[in-house]
Design a protein around this motif. Sequence first.
Motif, PDB file in Angstrom:
ATOM      1  N   GLU A 218      -0.555 -10.523   2.925  1.00 29.51           N
ATOM      2  CA  GLU A 218      -1.041  -9.348   1.750  1.00 29.51           C
ATOM      3  C   GLU A 218      -0.736  -8.105   2.535  1.00 29.51           C
ATOM      4  N   GLU A 219      -0.695  -7.671   3.237  1.00 33.08           N
ATOM      5  CA  GLU A 219       0.194  -6.362   3.622  1.00 33.08           C
ATOM      6  C   GLU A 219       1.591  -6.462   3.163  1.00 33.08           C
ATOM      7  N   HIS A 220       2.050  -7.178   2.605  1.00 32.24           N
ATOM      8  CA  HIS A 220       3.495  -6.410   1.352  1.00 32.24           C
ATOM      9  C   HIS A 220       3.782  -7.315   0.230  1.00 32.24           C
TER      10      HIS A 220
ATOM     11  N   PRO B 163      10.115  -6.075   9.109  1.00 33.35           N
ATOM     12  CA  PRO B 163       8.552  -6.641   9.888  1.00 33.35           C
ATOM     13  C   PRO B 163       8.583  -5.881  11.203  1.00 33.35           C
ATOM     14  N   LYS B 164       7.252  -5.077  11.060  1.00 31.61           N
ATOM     15  CA  LYS B 164       6.708  -3.968  12.877  1.00 31.61           C
ATOM     16  C   LYS B 164       5.215  -3.679  12.358  1.00 31.61           C
ATOM     17  N   GLY B 165       4.729  -3.103  13.378  1.00 33.84           N
ATOM     18  CA  GLY B 165       3.434  -2.532  13.397  1.00 33.84           C
ATOM     19  C   GLY B 165       2.476  -2.267  14.463  1.00 33.84           C
TER      20      GLY B 165
ATOM     21  N   ARG C  58      11.927   8.200  16.139  1.00 33.18           N
ATOM     22  CA  ARG C  58      10.015   9.471  16.535  1.00 33.18           C
ATOM     23  C   ARG C  58      10.046   9.574  14.989  1.00 33.18           C
ATOM     24  N   TYR C  59       9.114  10.091  14.340  1.00 33.88           N
ATOM     25  CA  TYR C  59       8.754  11.010  13.203  1.00 33.88           C
ATOM     26  C   TYR C  59       6.636  11.268  13.518  1.00 33.88           C
ATOM     27  N   GLU C  60       6.871  11.592  12.656  1.00 29.63           N
ATOM     28  CA  GLU C  60       5.274  12.249  12.416  1.00 29.63           C
ATOM     29  C   GLU C  60       4.535  11.525  10.691  1.00 29.63           C
ATOM     30  N   VAL C  61       3.847  10.926  11.160  1.00 28.35           N
ATOM     31  CA  VAL C  61       2.466  10.235   9.964  1.00 28.35           C
ATOM     32  C   VAL C  61       1.161  11.015  10.380  1.00 28.35           C
ATOM     33  N   ASN C  62       0.512  11.572   9.286  1.00 29.66           N
ATOM     34  CA  ASN C  62      -0.295  12.285   9.199  1.00 29.66           C
ATOM     35  C   ASN C  62      -0.553  13.269  10.474  1.00 29.66           C
TER      36      ASN C  62
ATOM     37  N   TYR D 227       0.680  -1.683   0.191  1.00 30.98           N
ATOM     38  CA  TYR D 227       0.379  -0.522   0.601  1.00 30.98           C
ATOM     39  C   TYR D 227       0.729   1.752  -0.035  1.00 30.98           C
ATOM     40  N   GLY D 228       0.261   2.410   0.241  1.00 29.86           N
ATOM     41  CA  GLY D 228       1.028   3.765  -0.417  1.00 29.86           C
ATOM     42  C   GLY D 228       1.788   3.945  -1.220  1.00 29.86           C
ATOM     43  N   HIS D 229       2.796   4.292  -1.017  1.00 25.65           N
ATOM     44  CA  HIS D 229       3.919   4.281  -1.915  1.00 25.65           C
ATOM     45  C   HIS D 229       5.254   3.400  -1.490  1.00 25.65           C
ATOM     46  N   HIS D 230       4.832   2.284  -1.169  1.00 28.13           N
ATOM     47  CA  HIS D 230       5.377   1.376  -1.420  1.00 28.13           C
ATOM     48  C   HIS D 230       7.033   1.110  -0.499  1.00 28.13           C
ATOM     49  N   HIS D 231       6.798   1.478   0.393  1.00 26.94           N
ATOM     50  CA  HIS D 231       8.397   1.786   1.192  1.00 26.94           C
ATOM     51  C   HIS D 231       8.747   0.389   1.721  1.00 26.94           C
ATOM     52  N   TRP D 232      10.087   0.497   2.083  1.00 23.67           N
ATOM     53  CA  TRP D 232      10.634  -0.197   2.177  1.00 23.67           C
ATOM     54  C   TRP D 232      11.141  -0.388   4.170  1.00 23.67           C
TER      55      TRP D 232
ATOM     56  N   ARG E 290       4.703 -10.723  17.538  1.00 21.81           N
ATOM     57  CA  ARG E 290       3.210 -11.200  17.033  1.00 21.81           C
ATOM     58  C   ARG E 290       3.396 -11.052  15.012  1.00 21.81           C
ATOM     59  N   GLU E 291       3.756  -9.209  14.949  1.00 21.18           N
ATOM     60  CA  GLU E 291       4.324  -8.623  13.486  1.00 21.18           C
ATOM     61  C   GLU E 291       5.083  -9.645  13.009  1.00 21.18           C
ATOM     62  N   THR E 292       6.014 -10.289  12.956  1.00 17.16           N
ATOM     63  CA  THR E 292       7.044 -10.707  12.462  1.00 17.16           C
ATOM     64  C   THR E 292       6.662 -11.932  11.704  1.00 17.16           C
TER      65      THR E 292
ATOM     66  N   GLU F 216      15.273   4.323   2.867  1.00 18.49           N
ATOM     67  CA  GLU F 216      15.084   6.062   2.257  1.00 18.49           C
ATOM     68  C   GLU F 216      15.184   6.826   3.625  1.00 18.49           C
ATOM     69  N   TYR F 217      14.795   6.470   4.497  1.00 17.04           N
ATOM     70  CA  TYR F 217      14.614   7.410   5.712  1.00 17.04           C
ATOM     71  C   TYR F 217      15.929   7.320   6.569  1.00 17.04           C
ATOM     72  N   ALA F 218      16.720   8.908   6.842  1.00 13.97           N
ATOM     73  CA  ALA F 218      18.086   8.633   7.308  1.00 13.97           C
ATOM     74  C   ALA F 218      18.043   8.049   8.631  1.00 13.97           C
TER      75      ALA F 218
HETATM   76  N1  LIG Z   1      -1.416   4.552   2.549  1.00 16.46           N
HETATM   77  C1  LIG Z   1      -1.953   3.628   3.084  1.00 16.46           C
HETATM   78  N2  LIG Z   1      -2.947   2.857   2.419  1.00 16.46           N
HETATM   79  C2  LIG Z   1      -3.198   1.727   2.451  1.00 16.46           C
HETATM   80  N3  LIG Z   1      -3.177   0.857   3.600  1.00 16.46           N
HETATM   81  C3  LIG Z   1      -2.275   2.082   4.547  1.00 16.46           C
HETATM   82  C4  LIG Z   1      -1.626   2.812   3.977  1.00 16.46           C
HETATM   83  N4  LIG Z   1      -1.045   3.040   5.604  1.00 16.46           N
HETATM   84  C5  LIG Z   1      -1.200   1.746   6.535  1.00 16.46           C
HETATM   85  N5  LIG Z   1      -2.286   1.241   5.565  1.00 16.46           N
HETATM   86  C6  LIG Z   1      -2.627   0.107   6.184  1.00 16.46           C
HETATM   87  O1  LIG Z   1      -2.015   0.383   7.877  1.00 16.46           O
HETATM   88  C7  LIG Z   1      -2.011  -0.824   8.034  1.00 16.46           C
HETATM   89  C8  LIG Z   1      -0.729  -1.179   9.085  1.00 16.46           C
HETATM   90  O2  LIG Z   1      -0.782  -1.434  10.007  1.00 16.46           O
HETATM   91  P1  LIG Z   1       0.517  -2.483  10.896  1.00 16.46           P
HETATM   92  O3  LIG Z   1       1.368  -3.027  10.009  1.00 16.46           O
HETATM   93  O4  LIG Z   1       0.209  -2.648  11.838  1.00 16.46           O
HETATM   94  O5  LIG Z   1       2.037  -0.704  11.269  1.00 16.46           O
HETATM   95  P2  LIG Z   1       3.003  -0.032  10.747  1.00 16.46           P
HETATM   96  O6  LIG Z   1       4.196  -0.721  10.170  1.00 16.46           O
HETATM   97  O7  LIG Z   1       3.257   0.464  11.701  1.00 16.46           O
HETATM   98  O8  LIG Z   1       2.129   0.719   8.815  1.00 16.46           O
HETATM   99  P3  LIG Z   1       2.472   1.503   8.117  1.00 16.46           P
HETATM  100  O9  LIG Z   1       3.210   1.195   7.202  1.00 16.46           O
HETATM  101  O10 LIG Z   1       1.485   2.164   8.441  1.00 16.46           O
HETATM  102  O11 LIG Z   1       4.170   2.587   9.172  1.00 16.46           O
HETATM  103  P4  LIG Z   1       5.315   3.506   8.832  1.00 16.46           P
HETATM  104  O12 LIG Z   1       5.684   3.846   9.933  1.00 16.46           O
HETATM  105  O13 LIG Z   1       6.153   2.526   8.107  1.00 16.46           O
HETATM  106  O14 LIG Z   1       4.724   4.005   7.810  1.00 16.46           O
HETATM  107  C9  LIG Z   1       3.738   5.258   7.524  1.00 16.46           C
HETATM  108  C10 LIG Z   1       3.979   6.807   7.006  1.00 16.46           C
HETATM  109  O15 LIG Z   1       4.976   7.075   7.525  1.00 16.46           O
HETATM  110  C11 LIG Z   1       6.265   6.840   6.680  1.00 16.46           C
HETATM  111  N6  LIG Z   1       7.466   6.517   7.200  1.00 16.46           N
HETATM  112  C12 LIG Z   1       7.847   4.955   7.596  1.00 16.46           C
HETATM  113  N7  LIG Z   1       9.242   5.472   7.954  1.00 16.46           N
HETATM  114  C13 LIG Z   1       9.521   6.527   8.242  1.00 16.46           C
HETATM  115  C14 LIG Z   1      10.798   7.075   8.276  1.00 16.46           C
HETATM  116  N8  LIG Z   1      11.904   6.903   9.942  1.00 16.46           N
HETATM  117  N9  LIG Z   1      10.686   8.645   8.684  1.00 16.46           N
HETATM  118  C15 LIG Z   1       9.242   9.386   8.561  1.00 16.46           C
HETATM  119  N10 LIG Z   1       8.465   8.698   8.022  1.00 16.46           N
HETATM  120  C16 LIG Z   1       8.627   7.352   7.557  1.00 16.46           C
HETATM  121  C17 LIG Z   1       5.727   6.001   5.472  1.00 16.46           C
HETATM  122  O16 LIG Z   1       6.515   6.423   4.275  1.00 16.46           O
HETATM  123  C18 LIG Z   1       4.629   5.554   5.345  1.00 16.46           C
HETATM  124  O17 LIG Z   1       3.626   7.275   4.897  1.00 16.46           O
HETATM  125  C19 LIG Z   1      -1.543  -2.258   6.578  1.00 16.46           C
HETATM  126  O18 LIG Z   1      -2.554  -3.173   6.687  1.00 16.46           O
HETATM  127  C20 LIG Z   1      -2.359  -1.283   5.826  1.00 16.46           C
HETATM  128  O19 LIG Z   1      -3.879  -2.135   5.511  1.00 16.46           O
END
Ligand SMILES: Nc1ncnc2c1ncn2[C@@H]1O[C@H](COP(=O)(O)OP(=O)(O)OP(=O)(O)OP(=O)(O)OC[C@H]2O[C@@H](n3cnc4c(N)ncnc43)[C@H](O)[C@@H]2O)[C@@H](O)[C@H]1O
Length: 156
Positions: free
Chosen positions: A104-106, A36-38, A76-80, A28-33, A52-54, A122-124
């Motif tokens: 299916e998440e990956h 395993p975490k959650g 620590r970073y910001e999401v939305n 999903y999203g922009h397909h970042h790497w 559990r997530e692994t 990609e993230y520093a």
């Molecule tokens: N765009 C989307 N579309 C549809 N479903 C979605 C979705 N985003 C999440 N979901 C759903 O959420 C679930 C994920 O839940 P989980 O699997 O429980 O949680 P997560 O790994 O923490 O999720 P996520 O991928 O969102 O986190 P990350 O911090 O890497 O990434 C979150 C954001 O932070 C960015 N990010 C990651 N690492 C960063 C860093 N170090 N610094 C700054 N930004 C960072 C990422 O690029 C990304 O934009 C998936 O099952 C999916 O269904």
Amino acid sequence: MRNLRASGLIIYRIVSSEIEYLLLQTAYGHHHWTPPKGHVDPGESDMETALRETEEEAGLKGNHLQIMEDFKKELRYEVNQKPKTVIYWPAKLVDPNLAVKLSEEHKDFKWVKLEEACQLVEYADLQSVLRDCEAFLKTAHKIAFPSNIGALQATR
Ligand SMILES: Nc1ncnc2c1ncn2[C@@H]1O[C@H](COP(=O)(O)OP(=O)(O)OP(=O)(O)OP(=O)(O)OC[C@H]2O[C@@H](n3cnc4c(N)ncnc43)[C@H](O)[C@@H]2O)[C@@H](O)[C@H]1O
């Protein structure tokens, strides 16, 4: 404002005395790497979540892994516009040939050495964690590298 919290494991394996990291690419999203975490569920400890997530995301269970609890990193970073904290520990895949099973998440996974891992993530801040982790693991596993032992013995 509620702080999002997640945790995971920096899964690595040792192949021919080289460390390889497991990275997963989101479907999903922009397909970042990332490793395993959650998200940490209510009542769960960070370590319970990481395990559990692994298992959910890579099919690797706790008994397949040797967790290096002495090395723990927090990002620590910001999401939305919401603060997010992510905790990681390194964990060695004891059998380096064990198959990874994605959910299916990956959409893809790779085993990669440090430099390629840093390009993929990609993230520093995560790149910096991987570099620190590599230094820690090289020290921690010194005695496990047969070629290093041989080199040390040869210089004595
Ligand atoms: N765009 C989307 N579309 C549809 N479903 C979605 C979705 N985003 C999440 N979901 C759903 O959420 C679930 C994920 O839940 P989980 O699997 O429980 O949680 P997560 O790994 O923490 O999720 P996520 O991928 O969102 O986190 P990350 O911090 O890497 O990434 C979150 C954001 O932070 C960015 N990010 C990651 N690492 C960063 C860093 N170090 N610094 C700054 N930004 C960072 C990422 O690029 C990304 O934009 C998936 O099952 C999916 O269904």
